[in-house]
Design a protein around this motif. Structure first.
Motif, PDB file in Angstrom:
ATOM      1  N   HIS A 144     -11.250  10.986  14.064  1.00  0.00           N
ATOM      2  CA  HIS A 144     -11.938   9.705  14.129  1.00  0.00           C
ATOM      3  C   HIS A 144     -11.874   9.023  12.770  1.00  0.00           C
ATOM      4  CE1 HIS A 144     -13.540  11.056  17.938  1.00  0.00           C
ATOM      5  NE2 HIS A 144     -14.123  12.096  17.360  1.00  0.00           N
ATOM      6  N   THR A 145     -12.118   7.714  12.744  1.00  0.00           N
ATOM      7  CA  THR A 145     -12.222   7.020  11.467  1.00  0.00           C
ATOM      8  C   THR A 145     -13.304   7.679  10.619  1.00  0.00           C
ATOM      9  OG1 THR A 145     -11.527   4.948  12.499  1.00  0.00           O
ATOM     10  CG2 THR A 145     -12.647   4.790  10.375  1.00  0.00           C
ATOM     11  N   PHE A 146     -14.435   7.978  11.202  1.00  0.00           N
ATOM     12  CA  PHE A 146     -15.441   8.855  10.619  1.00  0.00           C
ATOM     13  C   PHE A 146     -16.223   9.464  11.757  1.00  0.00           C
ATOM     14  CE2 PHE A 146     -17.649   4.689  10.682  1.00  0.00           C
ATOM     15  CZ  PHE A 146     -18.850   5.005  11.286  1.00  0.00           C
ATOM     16  N   PHE A 163     -15.950  17.497   2.875  1.00  0.00           N
ATOM     17  CA  PHE A 163     -15.401  16.145   2.795  1.00  0.00           C
ATOM     18  C   PHE A 163     -13.880  16.177   2.912  1.00  0.00           C
ATOM     19  CE2 PHE A 163     -15.726  17.672  -1.573  1.00  0.00           C
ATOM     20  CZ  PHE A 163     -14.521  17.302  -2.161  1.00  0.00           C
ATOM     21  N   ASP A 164     -13.316  15.026   3.272  1.00  0.00           N
ATOM     22  CA  ASP A 164     -11.870  14.875   3.413  1.00  0.00           C
ATOM     23  C   ASP A 164     -11.253  14.277   2.153  1.00  0.00           C
ATOM     24  OD1 ASP A 164     -12.134  15.781   5.992  1.00  0.00           O
ATOM     25  OD2 ASP A 164     -11.529  13.898   6.957  1.00  0.00           O
ATOM     26  N   TYR A 207       4.407   4.393   4.652  1.00  0.00           N
ATOM     27  CA  TYR A 207       3.095   3.881   5.048  1.00  0.00           C
ATOM     28  C   TYR A 207       2.994   3.860   6.569  1.00  0.00           C
ATOM     29  CZ  TYR A 207       5.510  -0.497   6.210  1.00  0.00           C
ATOM     30  OH  TYR A 207       6.348  -1.432   6.773  1.00  0.00           O
ATOM     31  N   VAL A 208       1.791   3.605   7.068  1.00  0.00           N
ATOM     32  CA  VAL A 208       1.560   3.405   8.494  1.00  0.00           C
ATOM     33  C   VAL A 208       1.182   1.943   8.692  1.00  0.00           C
ATOM     34  CG1 VAL A 208       0.037   3.960  10.432  1.00  0.00           C
ATOM     35  CG2 VAL A 208       0.934   5.785   8.996  1.00  0.00           C
ATOM     36  N   ASP A 209       1.861   1.283   9.635  1.00  0.00           N
ATOM     37  CA  ASP A 209       1.705  -0.173   9.793  1.00  0.00           C
ATOM     38  C   ASP A 209       0.500  -0.537  10.666  1.00  0.00           C
ATOM     39  OD1 ASP A 209       2.659   0.636  12.237  1.00  0.00           O
ATOM     40  OD2 ASP A 209       4.373  -0.725  12.278  1.00  0.00           O
ATOM     41  N   GLY A 210      -0.641   0.032  10.334  1.00  0.00           N
ATOM     42  CA  GLY A 210      -1.859  -0.297  11.055  1.00  0.00           C
ATOM     43  C   GLY A 210      -3.053   0.288  10.348  1.00  0.00           C
ATOM     44  N   GLY A 211      -4.240  -0.123  10.767  1.00  0.00           N
ATOM     45  CA  GLY A 211      -5.446   0.394  10.151  1.00  0.00           C
ATOM     46  C   GLY A 211      -6.668  -0.366  10.615  1.00  0.00           C
ATOM     47  N   THR A 256      -5.237  -4.095  11.652  1.00  0.00           N
ATOM     48  CA  THR A 256      -4.839  -4.258  13.060  1.00  0.00           C
ATOM     49  C   THR A 256      -5.829  -3.628  14.036  1.00  0.00           C
ATOM     50  OG1 THR A 256      -3.566  -2.206  13.046  1.00  0.00           O
ATOM     51  CG2 THR A 256      -2.412  -4.206  12.369  1.00  0.00           C
ATOM     52  N   GLN A 257      -6.798  -2.896  13.514  1.00  0.00           N
ATOM     53  CA  GLN A 257      -7.758  -2.156  14.340  1.00  0.00           C
ATOM     54  C   GLN A 257      -7.090  -1.099  15.215  1.00  0.00           C
ATOM     55  OE1 GLN A 257      -9.835  -5.669  16.113  1.00  0.00           O
ATOM     56  NE2 GLN A 257     -11.654  -4.811  15.141  1.00  0.00           N
TER      57      GLN A 257
END
Length: 324
Positions: A87-89, A108-109, A198-202, A206-207
Motif C-alpha cells: 500500500h502507499t501506507f 520503517f521502510d 523510473y516508474v511513470d506514475g505515482g 497520475t494516482q
C-alpha cells in the motif's frame, strides 16, 4: 572496544512460479539467447496472484530468524527496503512486524530502488552503533512483476520477485578491520539522472503506480564506474584494499555490469556470488537473496570479508563492507 553490527542470521523466500526465458518468446520479439547474452538471466521467480511484498518479506524474515536462533521478541527494529509496497501506507515493515507477532520496537521502510538494501543496511548499522537498537531485522522485498510493461522487451525480461533478510546484532569488536560485522558504508545519490530509471506514475501525479521505464545503455555506462568507486571508497574507510576481499556480493542486475565492476577492482569472477541467472533483477531483494544463497552454497563463511554494492533509480548507489 567498538560496537559492531554483526550478521547472525540470513534467509530468503522466492515465489514458486519460475519463468524461463523461453516463455517470453511466445509473446515478445526476443529469444532466450538474446536475454542471456545481454543480461546473464536464464529464469526468474514471479509472485502468484494475490502474493504480496509483505508476505514474501515475512517468509524471508522467519527464515533469517530461524537461522539466527531467535524469535520476533528478540528484535528491536525492522528496516525494510522496497519500491513495491503493498500500500502507499502503512509501511511494509510494520506489516512484517505484525505478521511476525512483534509487538515491541519499531519498523520503517527505506526506498532507494535497487540500492535499497545497501541503504537499509547503513541505517540499521547506524541504529546499532548509536545504541538505539541491539538487534535489527534488515529486509529487501520486491514484487517488480506488478510494475512491468509486459510489452516492453527491454525491461520486462530483466526483473523478478523475491525477498531476503538479514539479522544484525550489536557485538563488541576491537575497532580493527579484523572485527566481524559492518566495517564501513558508503552512500551516494544524484537526482539529475532520474530519467535513466523510473516508474511513470505515482500518487501525486497520475494516482496510479505506473510502469518501469529504463534507459539501459545510459544506465550501464554509469553503473560500472559508480559501483567500483563506491566499493573502493567503503574499503578505504574500513582500512582495507581490493585484495583483502573474499567475496563481492553485488546487486544482481546484469552479468556484464557485475563482471565489469569485478574486473576494475581486480577481483576474479570466482570470488563473486552470482544469482542473477536464477533470479533476474529483484531490486532491493537481490543482495540479501544472494547473501542467503551464497551461505547455503557454502561460499560465504564466518570471517569472510564481503563487499556489497548496488545502484538503482535516483540515481542512488552505495556499498557496505562487512566481515561475516
Amino acid at each position: 572496544m567498538t560496537t559492531r553490527a554483526v550478521a547472525i542470521g540470513v534467509g530468503h523466500y522466492l515465489p514458486e512460479r519460475i519463468v524461463p526465458n523461453s516463455e517470453f518468446e511466445k509473446t515478445l520479439d526476443t529469444t532466450d539467447e538474446w536475454i542471456r547474452t545481454r543480461s546473464g538471466i536464464e529464469r526468474r521467480h514471479i509472485a502468484a496472484e494475490g502474493e504480496t511484498t509483505s508476505q514474501m518479506a515475512i517468509a524471508a524474515a522467519r527464515a533469517a530468524l530461524k537461522d539466527a536462533g531467535l524469535t520476533a521478541d528478540d528484535i528491536d527494529a525492522v528496516v525494510l527496503a522496497t519500491s513495491t509496497p503493498d500500500h502507499t501506507f502503512p509501511s511494509v515493515a510494520t506489516m512484517v512486524q505484525a505478521g511476525l507477532g512483534m509487538t515491541r520496537g519499531f519498523a520503517f521502510d527505506v526506498q532507494a530502488v535497487c540500492a535499497g538494501f545497501v541503504f537499509a543496511l547503513a541505517n540499521a548499522n547506524a541504529l546499532i552503533i548509536s545504541g538505539q537498537a541491539r538487534r535489527v531485522l534488515v529486509i529487501g522485498a520486491e514484487t517488480f512483476s506488478r510494475i512491468m510493461d509486459w510489452t516492453d522487451r527491454s525491461t520486462c525480461v530483466l526483473f523478478g520477485d523475491g525477498a531476503g533478510a538479514l539479522v544484525l546484532e550489536a557485538q563488541e569488536g576491537k575497532g580493527t578491520p579484523d572485527d566481524r560485522g559492518i566495517l564501513a558504508t558508503d552512500l551516494n545519490s544524484d537526482g539529475r539522472y532520474k530519467d535513466m530509471l523510473y516508474v511513470d506514475g505515482g500518487v501525486s501525479t497520475t494516482q496510479t503506480s505506473g510502469y518501469l521505464r529504463m534507459q539501459g545503455n545510459a544506465l550501464f555506462r554509469q553503473a560500472v564506474e559508480k559501483l567500483t568507486e563506491t566499493a573502493e571508497s567503503a574499503l578505504h574507510k574500513a582500512g582495507l584494499e581490493d585484495s583483502d576481499v573474499d567475496w563481492i556480493v553485488p546487486h544482481q542486475a546484469n552479468i556484464r555490469i557485475i563482471a565489469g565492476t569485478a574486473k576494475k577492482m581486480g577481483i576474479p569472477m570466482d570470488q563473486v556470488v552470482l544469482t542473477v541467472q536464477d533470479h533476474g533483477n529483484t531490486s532491493a531483494a537481490s543482495i540479501p537473496l544472494a547473501l542467503s544463497v551464497g551461505k547455503d552454497r557454502g561460499q560465504i563463511k564466518q570471517g569472510d570479508l564481503l563487499v556489497t554494492e548496488a545502484i538503482g533509480g535516483g540515481l542512488a548507489w552505495g556499498s557496505v563492507v562487512i566481515r561475516w
